[in-house]
Design a protein around this motif. Structure first.
Motif, PDB file in Angstrom:
ATOM      1  N   SER A   7      86.635  17.183  52.691  1.00  0.00           N
ATOM      2  CA  SER A   7      87.305  17.629  51.459  1.00  0.00           C
ATOM      3  C   SER A   7      86.532  18.805  50.829  1.00  0.00           C
ATOM      4  O   SER A   7      85.373  19.037  51.117  1.00  0.00           O
ATOM      5  N   LYS A   8      87.268  19.511  49.940  1.00  0.00           N
ATOM      6  CA  LYS A   8      86.668  20.693  49.302  1.00  0.00           C
ATOM      7  C   LYS A   8      85.470  20.303  48.441  1.00  0.00           C
ATOM      8  O   LYS A   8      84.456  20.992  48.378  1.00  0.00           O
ATOM      9  N   ASN A   9      85.586  19.190  47.743  1.00  0.00           N
ATOM     10  CA  ASN A   9      84.484  18.760  46.886  1.00  0.00           C
ATOM     11  C   ASN A   9      83.239  18.481  47.688  1.00  0.00           C
ATOM     12  O   ASN A   9      82.133  18.785  47.278  1.00  0.00           O
ATOM     13  N   LEU A  10      83.437  17.910  48.859  1.00  0.00           N
ATOM     14  CA  LEU A  10      82.293  17.615  49.715  1.00  0.00           C
ATOM     15  C   LEU A  10      81.631  18.911  50.159  1.00  0.00           C
ATOM     16  O   LEU A  10      80.417  19.049  50.180  1.00  0.00           O
ATOM     17  N   ARG A  12      81.486  21.574  48.621  1.00  0.00           N
ATOM     18  CA  ARG A  12      80.811  22.262  47.509  1.00  0.00           C
ATOM     19  C   ARG A  12      79.446  21.683  47.220  1.00  0.00           C
ATOM     20  O   ARG A  12      78.684  22.248  46.445  1.00  0.00           O
ATOM     21  N   MET A  13      79.163  20.540  47.803  1.00  0.00           N
ATOM     22  CA  MET A  13      77.872  19.910  47.486  1.00  0.00           C
ATOM     23  C   MET A  13      76.732  20.688  48.113  1.00  0.00           C
ATOM     24  O   MET A  13      76.894  21.370  49.121  1.00  0.00           O
ATOM     25  N   LYS A  14      75.578  20.563  47.499  1.00  0.00           N
ATOM     26  CA  LYS A  14      74.449  21.409  47.859  1.00  0.00           C
ATOM     27  C   LYS A  14      74.025  21.217  49.310  1.00  0.00           C
ATOM     28  O   LYS A  14      73.745  22.171  50.018  1.00  0.00           O
ATOM     29  N   GLN A  17      75.974  23.113  51.820  1.00  0.00           N
ATOM     30  CA  GLN A  17      75.938  24.570  51.748  1.00  0.00           C
ATOM     31  C   GLN A  17      74.750  25.148  52.476  1.00  0.00           C
ATOM     32  O   GLN A  17      74.737  26.313  52.804  1.00  0.00           O
ATOM     33  N   GLU A  32      86.188  30.195  44.315  1.00  0.00           N
ATOM     34  CA  GLU A  32      85.909  29.429  43.103  1.00  0.00           C
ATOM     35  C   GLU A  32      86.195  30.255  41.864  1.00  0.00           C
ATOM     36  O   GLU A  32      86.845  29.820  40.932  1.00  0.00           O
TER      37      GLU A  32
END
Lengths: 150, 275
Positions: A7-10, A12-14, A17, A32
């Motif tokens: 998922s997108k939220n996942l 976005r996690m540090k 990245q 974003e």
């Protein structure tokens, strides 16, 4: 078994990245910003910035002035600052020579002697000191050991 | 002048906003609202009516207009806060809109960021000097804000010295701060102004008039005798010439030229040139 899409939220996690390269990161960042930008509300008013200063309203000259050579530094400054205001400063390409060519040649002449003195042996140094008026004459040729003739 | 004021009064009575473009170089009074050029098209001939609310802003061209001294934003119009003549400057290079401002006259200076002013050092406390610039509070000037100043190498500034510097911080909430170097660290003529000479005060409008690029007064003054002048935007002028008499003559001319007509001025200059 197909790969499950993360998922997108996942994403976005540090910790997710760290593995990405800079390009993908920039792309994500751009997306974003777009989302956030569209959500923001803004007033549909003309862009009116308020500036209290008279400097941008009127083209004013530089505040220090000198006339008829009373203060030469200020006169130089006047030319510099007013030229800056009028047009874009167009840098002078001709570099000012700090030391003239003649002086440079003179310096080099004596420089050869000074450095030479440093590396000369004590015997040869005498020949340098003899010529104290400034012209440097190179020391005499090194005297080698002469085999006695029978 | 009477008819201009009558027109202004009429428009105030009718409480209709005039277009800024039509009022250029005319007298405006505080409380008037002015329309920007892009809004005039939206207004119908009746004027002052309601405009339909638009939900999409895409079609509108956003021209960035700067409102200068004497004007304030009021909704999407300009509200005049000082009385004087309305001026406009076209944008030089593209970045749209131009500047509108009111050319007013006043004697009391309010510190503005970026202005070059003449200040008098009134106190030395620790690392900073307190400089009187004619505003509501003294400005602070750090001793490191001079060219070539370091902690060991302090500038030679005493109480009572005259300083030519510019403001870096100047707003109504904080104490004004000034410096004597520019953003590159060079002095550019700022710093302590030399000894002797005479400091006097004039109105702010006169300073701007004298500093205009095509000012005849300054050109004529420069032909009289060798002299040096420093103009501070806070209404202070410092002059110096070879003798005290010449300095005083210069000071009197500059103070008086505000209220003289061109002919009177030319007469005085010709009389001076003779003597």
């Amino acid at each position: 078994m197909g790969k499950t899409k993360l998922s997108k939220n996942l994403m976005r996690m540090k910790f997710m990245q760290r593995g990405l390269d800079s390009e993908t990161k920039k792309q994500l960042e751009g997306e974003e910003k777009k989302i956030i930008g569209e959500e923001h509300w803004y007033l549909d008013l003309p862009a009116l910035t308020k500036r209290q200063s008279f400097l941008l309203c009127e083209d004013l000259l530089y505040g220090r002035m000198s006339f008829r050579g009373f203060n030469p530094e200020v006169e130089k400054l006047m030319l510099q600052m007013n030229a800056k205001n009028k047009a874009e400063v167009f840098e002078d390409k001709t570099e000012e020579v700090d030391v003239s060519d003649e002086e440079m040649a003179r310096r080099y002449e004596t420089l050869v002697g000074t450095i030479g003195k440093k590396f000369a042996k004590k015997r040869d140094r005498v020949s340098y000191e003899e010529h104290e008026n400034g012209d440097v004459k190179l020391p005499k040729e090194k005297e080698m050991f002469l085999k006695p003739r029978d | 002048m009477a008819e201009v004021v009558a027109v202004a009064a009429e428009s105030l009575a009718g409480s209709r906003a005039r277009a800024a473009r039509t009022v250029l170089n005319q007298v405006v009074l505080p409380g008037e609202e002015l329309l920007l050029p892009e809004q005039e098209d939206a207004e119908g001939p009746g004027g002052g009516g309601e405009r339909p609310l638009r939900l999409n802003a895409g079609a509108r061209s956003r021209v960035r207009v700067v409102c200068g001294p004497g004007l304030r934003r009021c909704g999407d119009r300009l509200l005049v806060t000082k009385c004087g003549r309305l001026r406009h400057k076209e944008p030089g290079s593209g970045s749209g809109g131009g500047v509108y401002w009111v050319d007013s006259q006043q004697k009391r200076y309010v510190p503005v960021k970026g202005d070059h002013v003449i200040g008098i050092v009134t106190a030395k406390s620790g690392d900073i000097f307190k400089v009187d610039v004619g505003g509501s509070e003294p400005a602070s000037l750090s001793y490191l804000a001079f060219e070539g100043a370091t902690k060991r190498n302090r500038p030679n500034v005493q109480v009572g010295d005259l300083i030519y510097g510019q403001f870096v911080v100047a707003n109504k909430d904080m104490e004004p701060e000034m410096v004597c170097i520019d953003s590159c660290g060079r002095a550019n003529g700022m710093g302590v102004i030399g000894h002797d000479g005479l400091l006097f005060k004039v109105t702010l409008g006169l300073i701007r008039k004298l500093l205009a690029p095509d000012c005849e007064i300054i050109q004529e003054v420069g032909k009289l005798y060798p002299l040096e002048i420093v103009f501070g935007m806070n209404g202070r002028i410092w002059v110096k010439a070879k003798t005290i008499q010449q300095t005083l003559i210069l000071a009197n001319i500059l103070e008086a030229c505000e209220h003289m007509t061109t002919d009177q001025r030319k007469q005085i200059f010709s009389r001076l040139a003779e003597s």
